[in-house]
Design an enzyme around this catalytic site. Sequence first.
Site, PDB file in Angstrom:
ATOM      1  N   THR A   5       0.848  -1.194   0.000  1.00  0.00           N
ATOM      2  CA  THR A   5       0.000   0.000   0.000  1.00  0.00           C
ATOM      3  C   THR A   5       0.885   1.245   0.000  1.00  0.00           C
ATOM      4  O   THR A   5       1.809   1.356   0.794  1.00  0.00           O
ATOM      5  CB  THR A   5      -0.905  -0.037   1.246  1.00  0.00           C
ATOM      6  N   HIS A 157      -7.131 -10.867  -0.407  1.00  0.00           N
ATOM      7  CA  HIS A 157      -6.439 -10.388   0.797  1.00  0.00           C
ATOM      8  C   HIS A 157      -7.235 -10.837   2.021  1.00  0.00           C
ATOM      9  O   HIS A 157      -8.253 -10.239   2.370  1.00  0.00           O
ATOM     10  CB  HIS A 157      -6.351  -8.865   0.749  1.00  0.00           C
ATOM     11  N   ASN A 160      -3.712  -9.525   7.563  1.00  0.00           N
ATOM     12  CA  ASN A 160      -3.543  -8.202   8.172  1.00  0.00           C
ATOM     13  C   ASN A 160      -4.781  -7.666   8.884  1.00  0.00           C
ATOM     14  O   ASN A 160      -4.954  -6.455   9.036  1.00  0.00           O
ATOM     15  CB  ASN A 160      -3.046  -7.185   7.124  1.00  0.00           C
ATOM     16  N   TYR A 162      -7.957  -7.578   8.035  1.00  0.00           N
ATOM     17  CA  TYR A 162      -9.047  -6.950   7.286  1.00  0.00           C
ATOM     18  C   TYR A 162     -10.271  -7.878   7.248  1.00  0.00           C
ATOM     19  O   TYR A 162     -10.284  -8.922   7.908  1.00  0.00           O
ATOM     20  CB  TYR A 162      -8.561  -6.506   5.902  1.00  0.00           C
ATOM     21  N   ASN A 217      -4.216  -5.063  13.504  1.00  0.00           N
ATOM     22  CA  ASN A 217      -5.636  -4.706  13.461  1.00  0.00           C
ATOM     23  C   ASN A 217      -6.463  -5.454  14.504  1.00  0.00           C
ATOM     24  O   ASN A 217      -7.658  -5.716  14.302  1.00  0.00           O
ATOM     25  CB  ASN A 217      -6.238  -4.899  12.059  1.00  0.00           C
TER      26      ASN A 217
HETATM   27  C1  LIG Z   1       4.503   0.169   3.231  1.00  0.00           C
HETATM   28  C2  LIG Z   1       3.875  -1.189   3.360  1.00  0.00           C
HETATM   29  C3  LIG Z   1       2.640  -1.425   2.794  1.00  0.00           C
HETATM   30  C4  LIG Z   1       2.059  -2.702   2.857  1.00  0.00           C
HETATM   31  N1  LIG Z   1       0.881  -2.930   2.214  1.00  0.00           N
HETATM   32  C5  LIG Z   1       0.356  -4.176   2.167  1.00  0.00           C
HETATM   33  C6  LIG Z   1      -0.797  -4.454   1.395  1.00  0.00           C
HETATM   34  O1  LIG Z   1      -1.369  -3.594   0.723  1.00  0.00           O
HETATM   35  N2  LIG Z   1      -1.260  -5.736   1.395  1.00  0.00           N
HETATM   36  C7  LIG Z   1      -0.658  -6.744   2.116  1.00  0.00           C
HETATM   37  O2  LIG Z   1      -1.112  -7.897   2.084  1.00  0.00           O
HETATM   38  N3  LIG Z   1       0.463  -6.505   2.836  1.00  0.00           N
HETATM   39  C8  LIG Z   1       0.992  -5.255   2.861  1.00  0.00           C
HETATM   40  N4  LIG Z   1       2.159  -5.031   3.543  1.00  0.00           N
HETATM   41  C9  LIG Z   1       2.926  -6.177   4.072  1.00  0.00           C
HETATM   42  C10 LIG Z   1       3.957  -6.618   3.011  1.00  0.00           C
HETATM   43  O3  LIG Z   1       3.325  -7.195   1.872  1.00  0.00           O
HETATM   44  C11 LIG Z   1       4.946  -7.669   3.566  1.00  0.00           C
HETATM   45  O4  LIG Z   1       4.250  -8.819   3.982  1.00  0.00           O
HETATM   46  C12 LIG Z   1       5.735  -7.099   4.746  1.00  0.00           C
HETATM   47  O5  LIG Z   1       6.277  -5.829   4.430  1.00  0.00           O
HETATM   48  C13 LIG Z   1       6.873  -8.043   5.125  1.00  0.00           C
HETATM   49  O6  LIG Z   1       7.786  -8.188   4.073  1.00  0.00           O
HETATM   50  P1  LIG Z   1       9.205  -7.402   4.076  1.00  0.00           P
HETATM   51  O7  LIG Z   1       9.859  -7.721   5.379  1.00  0.00           O
HETATM   52  O8  LIG Z   1       9.931  -7.970   2.889  1.00  0.00           O
HETATM   53  O9  LIG Z   1       8.911  -5.943   3.960  1.00  0.00           O
HETATM   54  C14 LIG Z   1       2.732  -3.758   3.534  1.00  0.00           C
HETATM   55  C15 LIG Z   1       3.961  -3.489   4.139  1.00  0.00           C
HETATM   56  C16 LIG Z   1       4.550  -2.245   4.059  1.00  0.00           C
HETATM   57  C17 LIG Z   1       5.898  -2.020   4.677  1.00  0.00           C
END
Ligand SMILES: Cc1cc2nc3c(=O)[nH]c(=O)nc-3n(C[C@H](O)[C@H](O)[C@H](O)COP(=O)(O)O)c2cc1C
Length: 347
Positions: A5, A157, A160, A162, A217
């Site tokens: 996001t 999705h 998280n 939701y 959440n």
């Molecule tokens: C800025 C940001 C936005 C995210 N938006 C989403 C999202 O829209 N949907 C989702 O399933 N996870 C979202 N996540 C979780 C990421 O998909 C991912 O699971 C999480 O960052 C862990 O991976 P990483 O350690 O490689 O960053 C978001 C994480 C971050 C940091």
Amino acid sequence: MAPLTRMRAADGNVPNELAPEYYAQRASQGGLIISEATQVSPYGQGYPSTPGIHSAEQIAGWKKVTDAVHTKGGLIFLQLWHVGRSSHSSFQPGGVLPVGPSAIAITDQVSLTPEWMTVPYETPRALELNEIPGIIEAYRQGARNAMAAGFDGVEVHAANGYLLQQFLDSKSNHRTDIYGGAVENRARLLLEVTQAVVDVWGAERVGVRLMPFGTYNDVGDSDPIGLYSYALTQLDRLDIAYVSLIEARKGNSMEIDTPKDIGALRPYWPRTLLVAGGFTGESAEQAIVSRHADAVAFGRQFIANPDLPVRLKMGAPLNHYDRSTFYGGGAAGYVDYPALDGVATSD
Ligand SMILES: Cc1cc2nc3c(=O)[nH]c(=O)nc-3n(C[C@H](O)[C@H](O)[C@H](O)COP(=O)(O)O)c2cc1C
């Protein structure tokens, strides 16, 4: 690339004019991009400037993104989203209360308004039984719209905290009808939504994202292995392409890393398993070699490194991400992270 996001959508929650460039920079041959979470209905929005997939303008905006990714030889799935109770009446058409499985508010976090004000979450309105088919239809229509927008597939999705996870987890679902109580009931909405999306796309183009052990959440389950082993066994019967599991973290942040327990669920999901959560190139390779997972999705490192697969392959140094530009704003922290000199961003 994990779903990320970025809260930069233009008026009407249409992907902004830089979105095609942002995604195309990160497209690589053979790699799969999962889009940022995208609401299937205006009622499914809970954060400012997140894109939707419920209007003609949004579909046209996403078509520019998918065209740009395909031109680079990439593949992109749309992540279908409904935030449920993680919304605020200021986002809701008519200013009504957001909906959830039960009238239980999120108490350990605060909500944003469309103007980026911080406010407490409200107590949601519990969905009536006769409203649930409308929720499933919103996902079905979102899946159809994703196809019209040129995506290669969709990811449901259900992570998280939701809407779909609110139904799954016992902490947020206190219903006494066929969508509450036993795990078979709490998993029902996830399975009906996934079936609806499979009806549109075919099972091989559908993934599902789950967060079995996280509490983001204000969700949580009294018996996550019991619940998620059931959900995985039933998803297996739907023949979907993959399940994506988010590794659990310490505390409530999505961004602190303590992988655990996913291995306990592996036996219930013999198909393709994606994992995400604090991986490095090295630990990702280890996860694949040890058969912990079939693929690893990267989030934060992919924000800062448009050519991340190339860098990981070469063992090249990574750009550092700037957390202050994760959400909202314009080009800075979005399309201006440099690729390695002289190395094309398409693998
Ligand atoms: C800025 C940001 C936005 C995210 N938006 C989403 C999202 O829209 N949907 C989702 O399933 N996870 C979202 N996540 C979780 C990421 O998909 C991912 O699971 C999480 O960052 C862990 O991976 P990483 O350690 O490689 O960053 C978001 C994480 C971050 C940091």
